[in-house]
Motif scaffolding. Structure first.
Motif, PDB file in Angstrom:
ATOM      1  N   HIS A  99     -67.799  67.377  43.889  1.00  0.00           N
ATOM      2  CA  HIS A  99     -68.446  66.628  45.149  1.00  0.00           C
ATOM      3  C   HIS A  99     -69.876  67.411  45.081  1.00  0.00           C
ATOM      4  CE1 HIS A  99     -65.971  70.010  46.910  1.00  0.00           C
ATOM      5  NE2 HIS A  99     -67.141  70.191  47.669  1.00  0.00           N
ATOM      6  N   GLN A 100     -70.467  67.316  44.285  1.00  0.00           N
ATOM      7  CA  GLN A 100     -72.159  67.761  44.353  1.00  0.00           C
ATOM      8  C   GLN A 100     -72.216  69.033  44.789  1.00  0.00           C
ATOM      9  OE1 GLN A 100     -74.492  65.047  44.590  1.00  0.00           O
ATOM     10  NE2 GLN A 100     -73.069  63.632  43.794  1.00  0.00           N
ATOM     11  N   GLU A 101     -71.157  70.131  44.728  1.00  0.00           N
ATOM     12  CA  GLU A 101     -71.130  71.415  45.166  1.00  0.00           C
ATOM     13  C   GLU A 101     -70.785  72.387  44.050  1.00  0.00           C
ATOM     14  OE1 GLU A 101     -69.568  74.297  48.919  1.00  0.00           O
ATOM     15  OE2 GLU A 101     -68.853  72.055  48.653  1.00  0.00           O
ATOM     16  N   SER A 102     -71.442  73.639  44.056  1.00  0.00           N
ATOM     17  CA  SER A 102     -70.818  74.353  42.970  1.00  0.00           C
ATOM     18  C   SER A 102     -70.823  75.696  43.414  1.00  0.00           C
ATOM     19  CB  SER A 102     -71.802  74.017  41.690  1.00  0.00           C
ATOM     20  OG  SER A 102     -72.908  75.201  41.866  1.00  0.00           O
ATOM     21  N   LEU A 103     -69.980  76.518  42.810  1.00  0.00           N
ATOM     22  CA  LEU A 103     -69.983  78.079  43.245  1.00  0.00           C
ATOM     23  C   LEU A 103     -69.727  78.927  42.175  1.00  0.00           C
ATOM     24  CD1 LEU A 103     -67.163  77.838  46.326  1.00  0.00           C
ATOM     25  CD2 LEU A 103     -69.686  78.677  46.365  1.00  0.00           C
ATOM     26  N   THR A 104     -70.267  80.174  42.302  1.00  0.00           N
ATOM     27  CA  THR A 104     -70.259  81.109  41.077  1.00  0.00           C
ATOM     28  C   THR A 104     -69.315  81.991  41.552  1.00  0.00           C
ATOM     29  OG1 THR A 104     -72.348  80.528  40.233  1.00  0.00           O
ATOM     30  CG2 THR A 104     -71.235  82.662  39.557  1.00  0.00           C
ATOM     31  N   LEU A 105     -68.125  82.167  41.044  1.00  0.00           N
ATOM     32  CA  LEU A 105     -66.827  83.218  41.445  1.00  0.00           C
ATOM     33  C   LEU A 105     -66.492  84.078  40.240  1.00  0.00           C
ATOM     34  CD1 LEU A 105     -64.879  80.620  43.696  1.00  0.00           C
ATOM     35  CD2 LEU A 105     -66.788  82.210  44.529  1.00  0.00           C
ATOM     36  N   THR A 106     -65.919  85.270  40.762  1.00  0.00           N
ATOM     37  CA  THR A 106     -65.070  86.165  39.931  1.00  0.00           C
ATOM     38  C   THR A 106     -63.877  86.495  40.271  1.00  0.00           C
ATOM     39  OG1 THR A 106     -65.998  88.070  40.977  1.00  0.00           O
ATOM     40  CG2 THR A 106     -67.300  87.424  39.246  1.00  0.00           C
TER      41      THR A 106
END
Ligand SMILES: [Zn+2]
Ligand SMILES: [Zn+2]
Ligand SMILES: [Zn+2]
Length: 572
Positions: A99-106
């Motif tokens: 939905h046009q959103e992004s996250l960088t996670l670990t």
């Protein structure tokens, strides 16, 4: 965000086998739960793996697209093959987008299919989760004490057993506690300073809530959630709040057409058939509307507020504390406050902190009758103030160690020639698992220091291992050194001076194999206790050489300004 803390070693066999009836120390957080995503993409952002079952062999993660389909989920790797699975497990560092959103996670991620949407659940330490909530919810009016109060509330909420979700414990929306998957230094400090503490009521861990502004009087829990959210709340009574009142008026008004209201209510299945009139049928003890009458249909005021908020925005019907009147084909709402009104009022808490109250006083205002207890046992956290430091502990026997702490502090002062600039907080945990869960430090660490905050393994354990005096002195030295250090100060000097003044540094004249730069690397990213210890010793060697050659006054000047390159070259 990268952070560094200074740790001392336990230098002993693994302590982690002690069985504990611990509360959960990790939490599964549902990601993007309001979006009902049916398709997401995941790409590696550094080393990352994925599996299609817990027992499956992990493979290197490539770019994958995950879609919901009739039978479950399908995933496509680099747009070639389509395969189906019941779950996908991602570990390592990755980027997730939808939905046009992004996250960088670990955080380890589990994706499963539910009817209508993919379920995305990240697993993280509770303390990290608390930090994310505090970071998302803190505002410009907040200061350290109001953030500490918020951290205790967020933790208490997180540790409550159920929040009505399947596949994860809490969601990342305001249904549970909103977060943006980003931390902050202020949120981290407030979380660490209160780690291991939650609210307790009559022997049970209490579920706790917060809201933006109570409008001058908090709501009793049963006004908002009639017997829905468990028994621990029955003590949350309505109480006047002079603090948020002092900040200013929280009154609001909104005019909403009947057509818009009908539409908003219909989305949640609440729309009353053929309604024309709207009035408040019942109010709770604080004055908030509890039941509305739309035509001849009764609606819960809280369900009404949430439905309007979701459909038309949260700044329209801001609270349940309102009057409503008809105005042609629209309704005029006039109210006060913002949010459900139960528990901690963030506006009032920030004002209390501004007026000099500490977080324990803030919690006492909004959770009357609750105690600040250790998360596992409920034993009350006590603050024992002594000259230069405060000892925080949930074990009443720890008061016996106050003389040892005082001695260690004055020892650190005389060795370094430095005096504390502010009050030092020493927080002692009652077990190794409690220490580890609270600080996220590995179990082989005896203690660690971040700014003026020292966290310790159980004092009796350190004493039994004859590590107490040395560890305390070492950590106090860290606080004294950190108070002087600036952005120019290299890590190896900060750690090395502590080693040297602790008396742990080698004074051998032989040249040091590790360069200062390599020491910094190892200090910041030690893979093991041995690796870390080697870096500490090397740092200590350099600091000792500087002290021997140039004296304490000069070295203290370099602690603030950085060490000239030619001085370092001469040493090597
Ligand atoms: Zn150290
Ligand atoms: Zn939720
Ligand atoms: Zn208030």
């Amino acid at each position: 965000m990268k952070r560094f803390f200074f740790a001392s070693f336990l230098s002993m066999a693994c302590l982690l086998s002690q069985a504990q009836s611990a509360p959960r120390s990790i939490i599964r957080v549902g990601l993007w739960t309001l979006w009902h995503d049916k398709e997401i993409t995941i790409a590696p952002n550094g080393p990352a793996q994925f599996r299609t079952c817990a027992a499956c062999v992990p493979q290197a993660l490539k770019n994958i697209t995950v879609k919901l389909d009739n039978s479950g989920l399908t995933w496509t790797e680099d747009r070639v093959q389509i395969r189906s699975a019941t779950e996908l497990l991602i570990t390592g560092s990755y980027r997730i987008a939808a939905h046009q959103e992004s996250l960088t996670l670990t955080y380890p991620l589990r994706i499963t299919a539910q009817p209508g949407a993919l379920t995305i659940a990240a697993t993280l330490p509770v303390e990290r989760y608390v930090e994310l909530v505090v970071a998302a919810e803190s505002g410009a009016a907040d200061s350290p004490e109001s953030l500490k109060a918020l951290a205790v509330v967020a933790r208490s909420f997180a540790l409550a057993p159920r929040h009505g979700h399947t596949g994860f414990d809490v969601c990342d929306s305001t249904h549970c506690q909103w977060l943006r998957w980003r931390g902050s230094a202020a949120a981290h400090a407030a979380t660490l300073a209160t780690a291991g503490a939650s609210l307790w009521l009559r022997g049970s861990r209490a579920a706790a809530y917060f809201h933006q502004n109570c409008g001058g009087r908090t709501a009793a829990a049963n006004e908002v959630w009639p017997a829905r959210r468990g028994t621990a709340l029955t003590n949350l009574i309505s109480r006047t709040d002079p603090y948020c009142q002092r900040v200013g008026s929280s009154e609001w008004s909104a005019t909403i057409s009947r057509a818009d209201l009908t539409q908003a209510l219909a989305i949640d299945g609440l729309s009353p058939p053929g309604w024309k009139t709207l009035s408040v049928a019942e109010r709770g003890e604080s004055g908030r509307a509890t039941i509305l009458l739309a035509g001849a249909t009764k609606i819960s005021a809280e369900d009404f507020r949430l439905a309007v908020g979701r459909a038309l925005g949260w700044n329209r019907i801001r609270s349940n504390w309102f009057e409503v009147s008809a105005q042609g084909d629209s309704f005029l709402f006039h109210g006060r406050g913002s949010g459900h009104g139960v528990g901690l009022c963030q506006t009032g808490a920030a004002e209390m902190a501004r007026e000099g109250h500490n977080y324990r006083e803030i919690l006492a205002q909004y959770f009357p009758g609750a105690t600040l207890g250790e998360v596992t046992t409920g034993a009350e956290w006590q603050s024992l103030t002594s000259a230069g430091f405060t000892l925080e502990s949930s074990d009443s026997k720890d008061a016996a160690y106050l003389p040892s702490l005082s001695r260690a502090l004055s020892d650190a002062e005389s060795r370094s020639g430095l005096t504390p600039q502010g009050t030092i907080t020493v927080r002692a945990y009652r077990s190794t698992p409690a220490f580890r869960d609270a600080t996220l430090a590995p179990g082989w660490v005896a203690a660690f220091t971040e700014r003026n905050q020292i966290a310790l393994q159980p004092l009796r354990l350190l004493a039994a291992r004859k590590l107490l005096d040395g560890t305390l002195r070492h950590e106090f030295l860290h606080v004294l050194v950190e108070e002087q250090a600036t952005a120019q100060t290299p890590l190896w000097l900060r750690e090395g001076l502590v080693e040297a003044w602790s008396g742990d540094a080698s004074s051998q004249a032989q040249r040091q194999a590790l360069s200062p730069g390599a020491i910094n690397e190892k200090l910041a990213r030690a893979a093991s206790e041995a690796d870390s210890e080697a870096a500490h010793q090397a740092a200590g060697w350099y600091a000792q050489q500087l002290l021997n050659h140039y004296g304490r006054v000069q070295v203290l000047a370099w602690l603030r300004a950085g060490v000239p390159a030619n001085v370092l070259l001469a040493l090597r």
